[in-house]
Enzyme design. Structure first.
Site, PDB file in Angstrom:
ATOM      1  N   TRP A 154      12.907 101.768  64.750  1.00 55.21           N
ATOM      2  CA  TRP A 154      11.546 101.633  64.229  1.00 55.21           C
ATOM      3  C   TRP A 154      11.011 102.916  63.603  1.00 55.21           C
ATOM      4  O   TRP A 154       9.976 102.894  62.954  1.00 55.21           O
ATOM      5  CB  TRP A 154      10.593 101.186  65.352  1.00 55.21           C
ATOM      6  N   ASN A 155      11.652 104.064  63.848  1.00 54.73           N
ATOM      7  CA  ASN A 155      10.981 105.313  63.450  1.00 54.73           C
ATOM      8  C   ASN A 155      11.053 105.610  61.945  1.00 54.73           C
ATOM      9  O   ASN A 155      10.195 106.288  61.409  1.00 54.73           O
ATOM     10  CB  ASN A 155      11.448 106.497  64.300  1.00 54.73           C
ATOM     11  N   LYS A 178      19.767  93.690  61.166  1.00 53.45           N
ATOM     12  CA  LYS A 178      18.787  93.353  62.200  1.00 53.45           C
ATOM     13  C   LYS A 178      17.857  94.547  62.329  1.00 53.45           C
ATOM     14  O   LYS A 178      18.235  95.592  62.851  1.00 53.45           O
ATOM     15  CB  LYS A 178      19.452  93.079  63.555  1.00 53.45           C
ATOM     16  N   GLU A 253      24.542 106.529  64.536  1.00 50.90           N
ATOM     17  CA  GLU A 253      23.582 107.633  64.404  1.00 50.90           C
ATOM     18  C   GLU A 253      22.669 107.535  65.608  1.00 50.90           C
ATOM     19  O   GLU A 253      21.801 106.656  65.667  1.00 50.90           O
ATOM     20  CB  GLU A 253      22.756 107.489  63.118  1.00 50.90           C
ATOM     21  N   CYS A 287      14.803 111.570  65.000  1.00 47.92           N
ATOM     22  CA  CYS A 287      16.003 111.957  65.753  1.00 47.92           C
ATOM     23  C   CYS A 287      16.351 113.417  65.519  1.00 47.92           C
ATOM     24  O   CYS A 287      17.015 114.025  66.341  1.00 47.92           O
ATOM     25  CB  CYS A 287      17.159 111.053  65.375  1.00 47.92           C
TER      26      CYS A 287
HETATM   27  P1  NAP Z   1      17.096 101.513  70.487  1.00 45.48           P
HETATM   28  O1  NAP Z   1      16.352 101.014  71.641  1.00 45.48           O
HETATM   29  O2  NAP Z   1      18.513 101.894  70.668  1.00 45.48           O
HETATM   30  O3  NAP Z   1      16.964 100.395  69.349  1.00 45.48           O
HETATM   31  C1  NAP Z   1      17.543 100.535  68.081  1.00 45.48           C
HETATM   32  C2  NAP Z   1      17.888  99.162  67.550  1.00 45.48           C
HETATM   33  O4  NAP Z   1      18.902  98.594  68.367  1.00 45.48           O
HETATM   34  C3  NAP Z   1      16.729  98.164  67.578  1.00 45.48           C
HETATM   35  O5  NAP Z   1      16.812  97.344  66.434  1.00 45.48           O
HETATM   36  C4  NAP Z   1      17.005  97.392  68.837  1.00 45.48           C
HETATM   37  O6  NAP Z   1      16.403  96.125  68.881  1.00 45.48           O
HETATM   38  C5  NAP Z   1      18.508  97.297  68.784  1.00 45.48           C
HETATM   39  N1  NAP Z   1      19.146  96.956  70.040  1.00 45.48           N
HETATM   40  C6  NAP Z   1      18.757  97.246  71.298  1.00 45.48           C
HETATM   41  N2  NAP Z   1      19.624  96.705  72.191  1.00 45.48           N
HETATM   42  C7  NAP Z   1      20.562  96.050  71.486  1.00 45.48           C
HETATM   43  C8  NAP Z   1      21.707  95.294  71.832  1.00 45.48           C
HETATM   44  N3  NAP Z   1      22.062  95.084  73.088  1.00 45.48           N
HETATM   45  N4  NAP Z   1      22.456  94.754  70.840  1.00 45.48           N
HETATM   46  C9  NAP Z   1      22.112  94.937  69.558  1.00 45.48           C
HETATM   47  N5  NAP Z   1      21.026  95.642  69.163  1.00 45.48           N
HETATM   48  C10 NAP Z   1      20.266  96.204  70.116  1.00 45.48           C
HETATM   49  O7  NAP Z   1      16.418 102.804  69.849  1.00 45.48           O
HETATM   50  P2  NAP Z   1      14.885 102.984  69.420  1.00 45.48           P
HETATM   51  O8  NAP Z   1      14.121 103.322  70.632  1.00 45.48           O
HETATM   52  O9  NAP Z   1      14.429 101.872  68.563  1.00 45.48           O
HETATM   53  O10 NAP Z   1      15.013 104.250  68.448  1.00 45.48           O
HETATM   54  C11 NAP Z   1      14.889 105.539  68.885  1.00 45.48           C
HETATM   55  C12 NAP Z   1      16.230 106.204  69.034  1.00 45.48           C
HETATM   56  O11 NAP Z   1      16.926 106.185  67.793  1.00 45.48           O
HETATM   57  C13 NAP Z   1      16.111 107.653  69.392  1.00 45.48           C
HETATM   58  O12 NAP Z   1      17.030 108.013  70.387  1.00 45.48           O
HETATM   59  C14 NAP Z   1      16.435 108.387  68.087  1.00 45.48           C
HETATM   60  O13 NAP Z   1      16.911 109.682  68.268  1.00 45.48           O
HETATM   61  C15 NAP Z   1      17.429 107.471  67.494  1.00 45.48           C
HETATM   62  N6  NAP Z   1      17.501 107.673  66.057  1.00 45.48           N
HETATM   63  C16 NAP Z   1      18.607 108.274  65.562  1.00 45.48           C
HETATM   64  C17 NAP Z   1      18.706 108.530  64.211  1.00 45.48           C
HETATM   65  C18 NAP Z   1      19.922 109.197  63.668  1.00 45.48           C
HETATM   66  O14 NAP Z   1      20.130 109.140  62.480  1.00 45.48           O
HETATM   67  N7  NAP Z   1      20.747 109.822  64.486  1.00 45.48           N
HETATM   68  C19 NAP Z   1      17.683 108.151  63.350  1.00 45.48           C
HETATM   69  C20 NAP Z   1      16.549 107.529  63.869  1.00 45.48           C
HETATM   70  C21 NAP Z   1      16.493 107.290  65.251  1.00 45.48           C
HETATM   71  P3  NAP Z   1      15.364  95.761  70.089  1.00 45.48           P
HETATM   72  O15 NAP Z   1      14.316  96.796  70.038  1.00 45.48           O
HETATM   73  O16 NAP Z   1      14.929  94.385  69.757  1.00 45.48           O
HETATM   74  O17 NAP Z   1      16.115  95.839  71.394  1.00 45.48           O
END
Ligand code: NAP
Length: 479
Positions: A154-155, A178, A253, A287
């Protein structure tokens, strides 16, 4: 003007060129007000499977199209994104909360990936390798991996989408996306513009709904040859395990814990400017956001003073107010985490210089804590909020050891005016990306990505498209 009347606005999912609604829906909230601003279909495995089948069909013709045709369609999409950039920014701010100026910046950044990969589509060159025998020729071709699943957070509701979809399409792949449930509207609007640009049906599908059901369908399917995921390390690790039975290729990522090192020879004013950019963009929810400031003893107080003076000028408020620079956090869970990190740092002896509390609702006051001990939670875990914790060090080796003392390896920042130290420290830091006297490191021209628990693979740059290509080698004999 309401969100619903903005030109690229869509609240239905896109499968095989059809905009579909579901029997159930998921609410989308404005984090600044808590109001429900839209409802999108709550879909599951069945729709994900339909999207996979549509992608498989569409990809057959797409991979055979000349590269220049794929490039032209991506250029047309890029032009439409720019043409609708204000409306897209308004949609993004409404569902994500970041200030409108930042949202417009993200749309421009998102568009830059579409343009870059439109250009790269024409440079997918093969190789001819000198053969072992004179009557042979060794050819290496590059081919699209096939059907790609993309899961985004979402970020960065726009940039994380285009950073995956544009290289996949440029390479000749088809995608099922997704998006995060908090921010599906930006993704749907981008898909609507891709359709309007003439990108054929079935190549860019968007399935909103149950992450486990949709993700499960992606991971089980042998048709999906690759997953590109951006999100938390915990979910990335789970998907990595789920990819094993079908041996999918992966780009991950994941989370970070970025250190920001300020040496005694640094330009303190420049470091404080960089700290504002590197720490407070998107209210600290990126991130690559600085998570720990490691500052030399000799300049600790001067740096804290310079940073505090700049933080005084940050304005907390809804993203729609032109003067706001710090919007809301995404949800209550994010607020609770930030509060815990602040309380822990202070309980362990950190000195609260400014902020430290909730302003109102999901709005957290920019917070500065000096003299944070290295064992505080804030030094070890991703805070994802507008809190700067300053940790002291007294020599270079110590700073490097502290910076590397984490499971993460995404981004690190170094401020020094000593060229020898700049090179030494950049070489010693175990991170995928280093900002050297620079906090703005994200650009479409450079390889973005991390090592260790921050993931694998790179997005953007000329390397980004390779993630969507397979090598095929042809040995020609009897010549
Ligand atoms: P998240 O909870 O891992 O969710 C990311 C995505 O994965 C959402 O679309 C989420 O959908 C989905 N997801 C969750 N469980 C899943 C499963 N079992 N199977 C398939 N998809 C699933 O992360 P977030 O809280 O949204 O994002 C923040 C994190 O992203 C932070 O740790 C940040 O550092 C990282 N990030 C990294 C980068 C990079 O480039 N390295 C860039 C931006 C953000 P649901 O919410 O519906 O579960």
């Amino acid at each position: 003007m309401t969100l619903q009347t903005l030109p690229p606005y869509r609240d239905r999912a896109l499968i095989g060129g059809e905009w579909i609604s579901g029997t159930a829906t998921t609410d989308v909230h404005d984090p600044a007000t808590g109001a429900i601003i839209a409802q999108v279909p709550a879909l599951g495995a069945e729709e994900a499977d339909r999207a996979i089948a549509a992608a498989e069909r569409a990809q057959i013709a797409w991979r055979a199209r000349p590269a220049i045709e794929r490039a032209d369609l991506l250029h047309a999409w890029h032009a439409l994104v720019l043409c609708h950039k204000d409306a897209l920014a308004a949609i993004l701010t409404a569902e994500q909360g970041k200030p409108l100026a930042e949202a417009a910046g993200e749309i421009a950044y998102a568009a830059s990936f579409v343009r870059w990969f439109a250009e790269e589509a024409r440079r997918i060159d093969g190789e001819i390798i000198p053969a072992p025998r004179s009557n042979q020729r060794v050819l290496v071709w590059k081919e699209p991996v096939g059907v790609v699943a993309a899961i985004t957070p979402w970020n960065f509701p726009a940039a994380m989408v285009t950073r995956k979809v544009a290289p996949a399409l440029a390479a000749g792949c088809a995608v099922i996306l997704k998006p995060a449930p908090e921010t599906p509207l930006t993704a749907l609007a981008l898909a609507g513009l891709a359709e309007e640009a003439g990108i054929p049906a079935g190549l860019f599908n968007v399935v909103t709904g149950d992450a486990q059901a949709i993700g499960g369908a992606f991971m089980k399917s042998p048709v999906v040859r690759k997953l590109s995921f951006t999100g938390s390390t915990a979910v990335g690790q789970m998907l990595y395990a789920q990819a094993a039975p079908t041996l999918k290729r992966l780009s991950l990522e994941l989370g970070g814990n970025a250190p920001f090192l300020v040496f005694e020879d640094a330009d303190i004013e420049a470091a404080a400017d960089g700290a504002i950019l590197g720490k407070f963009r998107n209210a600290g929810q990126t991130c690559v956001c600085v998570n720990r400031f490691l500052v030399h003893d000799k300049v600790h107080d001067a740096f804290v003073e310079a940073l505090a003076a700049r933080m005084d000028r940050l304005v907390v408020g809804p993203g729609t107010h032109p003067q706001s620079t710090i919007g809301p956090l995404i949800n209550q869970r994010a607020v609770t985490k930030v509060e815990q990190h602040v309380a822990d740092a202070v309980a362990r002896g950190g000195k609260l210089v400014t902020g430290g509390a909730l302003d109102h609702d999901l709005f957290f006051t920019p917070t500065l804590i000096a003299d944070v001990p290295a064992d505080a939670i804030i030094a070890r875990e991703e805070t994802f909020g507008p809190v700067a914790g300053i940790i002291r060090f007294s020599d270079e080796a110590d700073a490097i050891r502290m910076a590397n003392d984490t499971e993460f390896g995404l981004a690190a920042y170094v401020y020094t005016r000593d060229i020898g130290r700049a090179m030494r420290v950049s070489g010693a830091l175990e991170y995928g990306m280093i900002g050297l006297n620079e906090a703005a490191i994200s650009t479409e021209v450079a390889p973005f990505g991390g090592i260790k628990a921050s993931g694998q693979g790179r997005e953007g740059s000329r390397h980004g498209i390779q993630e969507y290509l397979e090598l095929k080698y042809v040995m020609m004999g009897g010549l």
